[in-house]
Design a protein around this motif. Structure first.
Motif, short mmCIF file in Angstrom:
data_model
loop_
_atom_site.label_atom_id
_atom_site.label_comp_id
_atom_site.label_asym_id
_atom_site.label_seq_id
_atom_site.Cartn_x
_atom_site.Cartn_y
_atom_site.Cartn_z
N LEU A 256 41.61 45.11 0.78
CA LEU A 256 41.32 43.69 0.27
C LEU A 256 42.32 42.41 0.83
O LEU A 256 42.14 41.60 0.95
CB LEU A 256 41.59 43.48 -1.19
CG LEU A 256 39.80 44.01 -1.92
CD1 LEU A 256 40.18 44.42 -3.69
CD2 LEU A 256 38.14 43.14 -1.31
N LEU A 257 43.78 43.10 0.73
CA LEU A 257 44.42 42.12 1.04
C LEU A 257 44.83 42.14 2.30
O LEU A 257 45.73 41.02 3.38
CB LEU A 257 45.65 42.72 0.35
CG LEU A 257 45.92 42.75 -1.26
CD1 LEU A 257 47.05 43.09 -1.75
CD2 LEU A 257 46.09 40.54 -0.97
N VAL A 258 44.21 43.26 3.23
CA VAL A 258 44.51 43.71 4.74
C VAL A 258 44.91 42.00 5.88
O VAL A 258 45.29 41.63 6.52
CB VAL A 258 43.86 44.59 5.73
CG1 VAL A 258 42.74 43.93 5.68
CG2 VAL A 258 44.72 45.33 6.61
N GLU A 259 43.87 41.03 4.85
CA GLU A 259 43.29 39.96 5.98
C GLU A 259 44.39 38.48 5.78
O GLU A 259 45.20 38.44 6.28
CB GLU A 259 41.36 39.02 5.83
CG GLU A 259 40.71 40.14 6.20
CD GLU A 259 40.34 40.98 7.53
OE1 GLU A 259 40.07 39.33 8.22
OE2 GLU A 259 41.18 41.55 7.45
N ARG A 260 44.07 38.97 4.35
CA ARG A 260 45.43 38.07 3.75
C ARG A 260 46.40 37.74 3.60
O ARG A 260 47.40 36.59 3.84
CB ARG A 260 44.91 37.67 2.06
CG ARG A 260 43.76 36.76 1.88
CD ARG A 260 43.26 36.69 0.42
NE ARG A 260 43.21 37.81 0.22
CZ ARG A 260 43.16 37.88 -1.28
NH1 ARG A 260 43.89 36.83 -1.81
NH2 ARG A 260 43.48 39.33 -1.79
N ASP A 261 47.01 38.70 2.87
CA ASP A 261 48.53 39.34 3.29
C ASP A 261 48.49 40.79 3.70
O ASP A 261 49.18 41.35 2.44
CB ASP A 261 48.11 39.69 1.17
CG ASP A 261 50.58 39.10 1.11
OD1 ASP A 261 51.08 39.52 2.20
OD2 ASP A 261 50.33 39.13 -0.10
N PRO A 262 49.18 40.39 4.97
CA PRO A 262 48.67 42.29 5.83
C PRO A 262 50.79 42.52 4.93
O PRO A 262 50.32 44.26 5.33
CB PRO A 262 49.25 41.88 7.01
CG PRO A 262 49.13 40.41 7.08
CD PRO A 262 49.26 39.44 5.95
N GLU A 263 51.76 42.08 5.07
CA GLU A 263 52.76 43.02 4.86
C GLU A 263 52.75 43.57 3.22
O GLU A 263 52.73 44.57 3.30
CB GLU A 263 54.03 41.85 4.32
CG GLU A 263 54.53 40.95 5.74
CD GLU A 263 55.00 41.90 6.55
OE1 GLU A 263 55.70 43.41 6.08
OE2 GLU A 263 54.79 42.41 8.01
N ARG A 264 51.95 42.76 2.57
CA ARG A 264 51.42 43.47 1.14
C ARG A 264 50.24 45.07 0.82
O ARG A 264 51.05 45.47 0.70
CB ARG A 264 51.15 42.34 0.17
CG ARG A 264 52.35 41.58 -1.19
CD ARG A 264 51.52 41.38 -2.09
NE ARG A 264 50.99 42.25 -3.29
CZ ARG A 264 50.82 41.81 -4.49
NH1 ARG A 264 50.09 41.06 -4.67
NH2 ARG A 264 49.92 43.15 -4.72
N ALA A 265 49.69 44.74 2.60
CA ALA A 265 49.03 45.95 2.30
C ALA A 265 49.38 46.70 2.84
O ALA A 265 49.51 48.29 2.69
CB ALA A 265 47.89 45.26 3.37
#
Lengths: 419, 215
Positions: A256-265
């Motif tokens: 889910l996070l890969v687009e929005r927040d790659p660092e957290r992903a």
């Protein structure tokens, strides 16, 4: 001089033993002879005079045979050094059913006392050992009994003969004395072969006993197995399974996070990797406890070698013959050796140990020796008791010699029909 | 590099192939059984092979035996053994021929792609890549024998890390020491263990063998 002394001592001991054997083995025949004499004295032609003697013979045989046989067994065990298994039936426990009745293995009774009494009579009178005991008493009365009675009878004859003034009587007395002294050290020994031949449990009794033993073992094995399976299930459920769920969650979130927040992903992915590693480590430990992979891949001897390398202990593993056994036996022996070696390190403070494997036509023999502080004892519910139970399932045996101060020597055997 | 992948579980085999190809290396062959592995090793002579221990047909240590047989036929053939569990016994057998070019790692070492490929490259170059768990077990094993007792604690530490297959730079990073300090330790260590001065890779392997107290 010394030999004469030793002979005299043997003669005295033998004489006492002969008297004891004669008394025990001739007791029932004496009752029979007494009953016959009684009937004869009342008039052999009248049938009524035989009623009491017949009752006497029956009662004497039934009541006296078992104590007589127990006494003979005790004497043979004590003097002959051979313990003969008795093989009498054992009473199963009396249990109360939910209906309130008592079950004694044969019938339901209203009270515990009734159940116990009923059980006692059934077991006492339906025991196949009774017939065997009766047979022994009859046989011994004509073999071991008369032979054992020889020294005391000869001595009595000597006393009677030597007391008379006539020369022939004195001569017979002297002969009697010679016979008594000569036969005293040997006469009692006849009871040993006779008892061995006629007091052993019969085939049927031995089989019944074996069935009881196997039933108990089966119950043990199933309980142990069920507990083991429960433990494995619990470990998998609480450990690896839970971790895999967490892993899936991390990956879903990362997706889910890969687009929005790659660092957290990326951080979540790293977490997932760590989780996978941790659950793999957990599974490895679990598998090691169920069945070590080396055992599957290499067999018993190499598995023990691998185990020895991982212990803080100098272990020599020697095998005199190639060892091949079924997987369940290899597993039981492996965990046994592991238990013994870890005990040696943990409680015995051992620095060296030796494991020897030997397999021949009789079966597999594994000996484990360590230089620890010794004093190893089996405690109920402990690791060694568990090992004994495991080996019992294969008719194996476990012998532990561990004097205080060491060294400890343990010998495990599994007979060949299993290995 | 030309790499062979021998692994019986389809998913793991394919995953490993993908990973290796993603890192820009070539997979020359795959194998799923012990005999297949041995044939492929001898036929292709790959720069390095990734071999699983347990394989069909017997589900025993087929992979390990194939690897050892291939190395007997072609000494020094680089092989990295990947397994679900690590055993000192297997590590010793792999290192016994003393020619280096062997590795023995847990399967999860592929989670860190860079390190995994690094291990492959090290083994291909004739070095060693040993799982830290094996080394840790060795470190905690019975008292060191044959010459190792002469080593100082720091040298012993360096040797342990060397046995894992780390380079001098990596050991330096691990112990927070400079490269020159590490090479000083290694030189004195080789001297104490009586390992002659030939090429560095060989010396490292022999030091590791001494460490695993192989004769």
């Amino acid at each position: 001089m010394r030999r004469v002394g030793a002979w005299a001592a043997a003669a005295v001991v033998g004489f006492v033993r002969a008297c004891a054997v004669a008394a025990v083995t001739l007791l029932v025949p004496a009752v029979w002879a007494g009953a016959v004499a009684l009937g004869w004295s009342w008039g052999p032609a009248n049938p009524w005079s035989w009623l009491l003697p017949v009752l006497l013979v029956g009662a004497g045989s039934l009541v006296l045979t078992r104590p007589v046989c127990r006494a003979v067994r005790a004497l043979v065990a004590r003097w002959g050094g051979r313990a003969l298994p008795a093989g009498y039936r054992q009473a199963p426990p009396v249990v109360r059913m939910s209906t309130g009745f008592w079950w004694n293995g044969f019938s339901y009774e209203r009270t515990r006392r009734d159940a116990l009494m009923d059980q006692h009579w059934r077991i006492r009178w339906r025991d196949p050992a009774n017939l065997r005991d009766l047979r022994f008493v009859a046989v011994a009365g004509f073999t071991a009994g008369p032979v054992a009675a020889l020294p005391p009878l000869a001595l009595a004859a000597a006393a009677l003969g030597l007391a008379r003034p006539e020369a022939p009587a004195r001569l017979l007395g002297a002969l009697g004395l010679l016979l008594a002294v000569g036969s005293a050290p040997y006469a009692w020994r006849v009871v040993i072969p006779v008892a061995e031949r006629f007091l052993r449990p019969s085939r049927a009794m031995a089989l019944a006993e074996r069935v009881a033993e196997l039933t108990a073992q089966r119950a043990d094995a199933t309980v142990a197995q069920a507990a083991e399976i429960r433990r494995i299930e619990r470990d998998l459920h609480d450990g690896a399974q839970a971790r895999l769920v967490a892993l899936g969650l991390s990956l879903t979130t990362a997706q889910l996070l890969v687009e929005r927040d790659p660092e957290r992903a990326k951080a979540l992915m790293r977490d997932a990797q760590d989780g996978a590693k941790a659950s793999l480590a957990e599974l490895r430990g679990l598998i090691q406890g169920i069945s070590p992979p080396v055992l599957t891949e290499r067999g018993l001897v190499d598995a023990v070698r691998a185990l020895a390398l991982d212990l803080r202990l100098n272990v020599s593993v020697e095998t005199e013959t190639p060892v091949r056994a079924d997987a369940p036996i290899e597993s039981a022996v492996y965990f046994g050796v592991a238990e013994l070696l870890t005990n040696a390190v943990k409680h015995g403070g051992a620095t060296r140990a030796g494991v020897t494997f030997r397999q021949d036509d009789h079966g597999l023999v594994v000996e484990v020796e360590d230089d620890g502080s010794g004093g190893v004892r089996e405690r109920p519910g402990g690791g060694l008791a568990g090992l004994r139970r495991r080996l019992d399932a294969f008719d194996g045996s476990l012998e532990i010699t561990s004097p205080p101060g060491g060294p400890t020597h343990v010998r495990m055997t599994v007979p060949c029909e299993y290995s | 590099m030309r790499i062979l992948v021998a692994e019986d579980l389809y998913l793991l085999r394919e995953g490993m192939v993908h990973l290796i190809e993603a890192c820009g290396h070539e997979v020359v062959a795959t194998a799923a059984t012990g005999p297949e592995t041995l044939d492929a090793l001898l036929a292709h002579r790959p720069d390095v092979s990734v071999v699983d221990v347990r394989m069909p047909p017997t589900q025993s240590d087929e992979g390990l035996r194939a690897a050892l047989a291939a190395r007997r036929a072609l000494p020094g053939l680089p092989i990295l053994i990947l397994s679900q569990h690590v055993e000192q016994l297997y590590a010793r057998e792999l290192l016994a021929d003393g020619s280096g070019g062997v590795g023995y790692l847990l399967k999860e070492s592929v989670f860190d792609a860079d390190q995994f490929i690094g291990s492959l490259e090290r083994v291909a170059a004739g070095g060693t890549a040993m799982d830290p768990a094996v080394i840790a077990k060795l470190l905690s094993a019975s008292p060191p024998e044959r010459g190792l007792s002469q080593l100082t604690e720091r040298e012993y530490q360096v040797l342990g890390l060397m046995a894992e297959g780390l380079s001098n730079q990596a050991i330096g990073r691990r112990l927070f020491l400079s490269d020159s300090a590490i090479s000083k330790y290694t030189t004195s260590m080789f001297g104490r263990l009586g390992i002659a001065d030939d090429d560095d890779t060989n010396r490292r392997v022999r030091a590791v063998l001494t460490y695993l107290n192989q004769p």
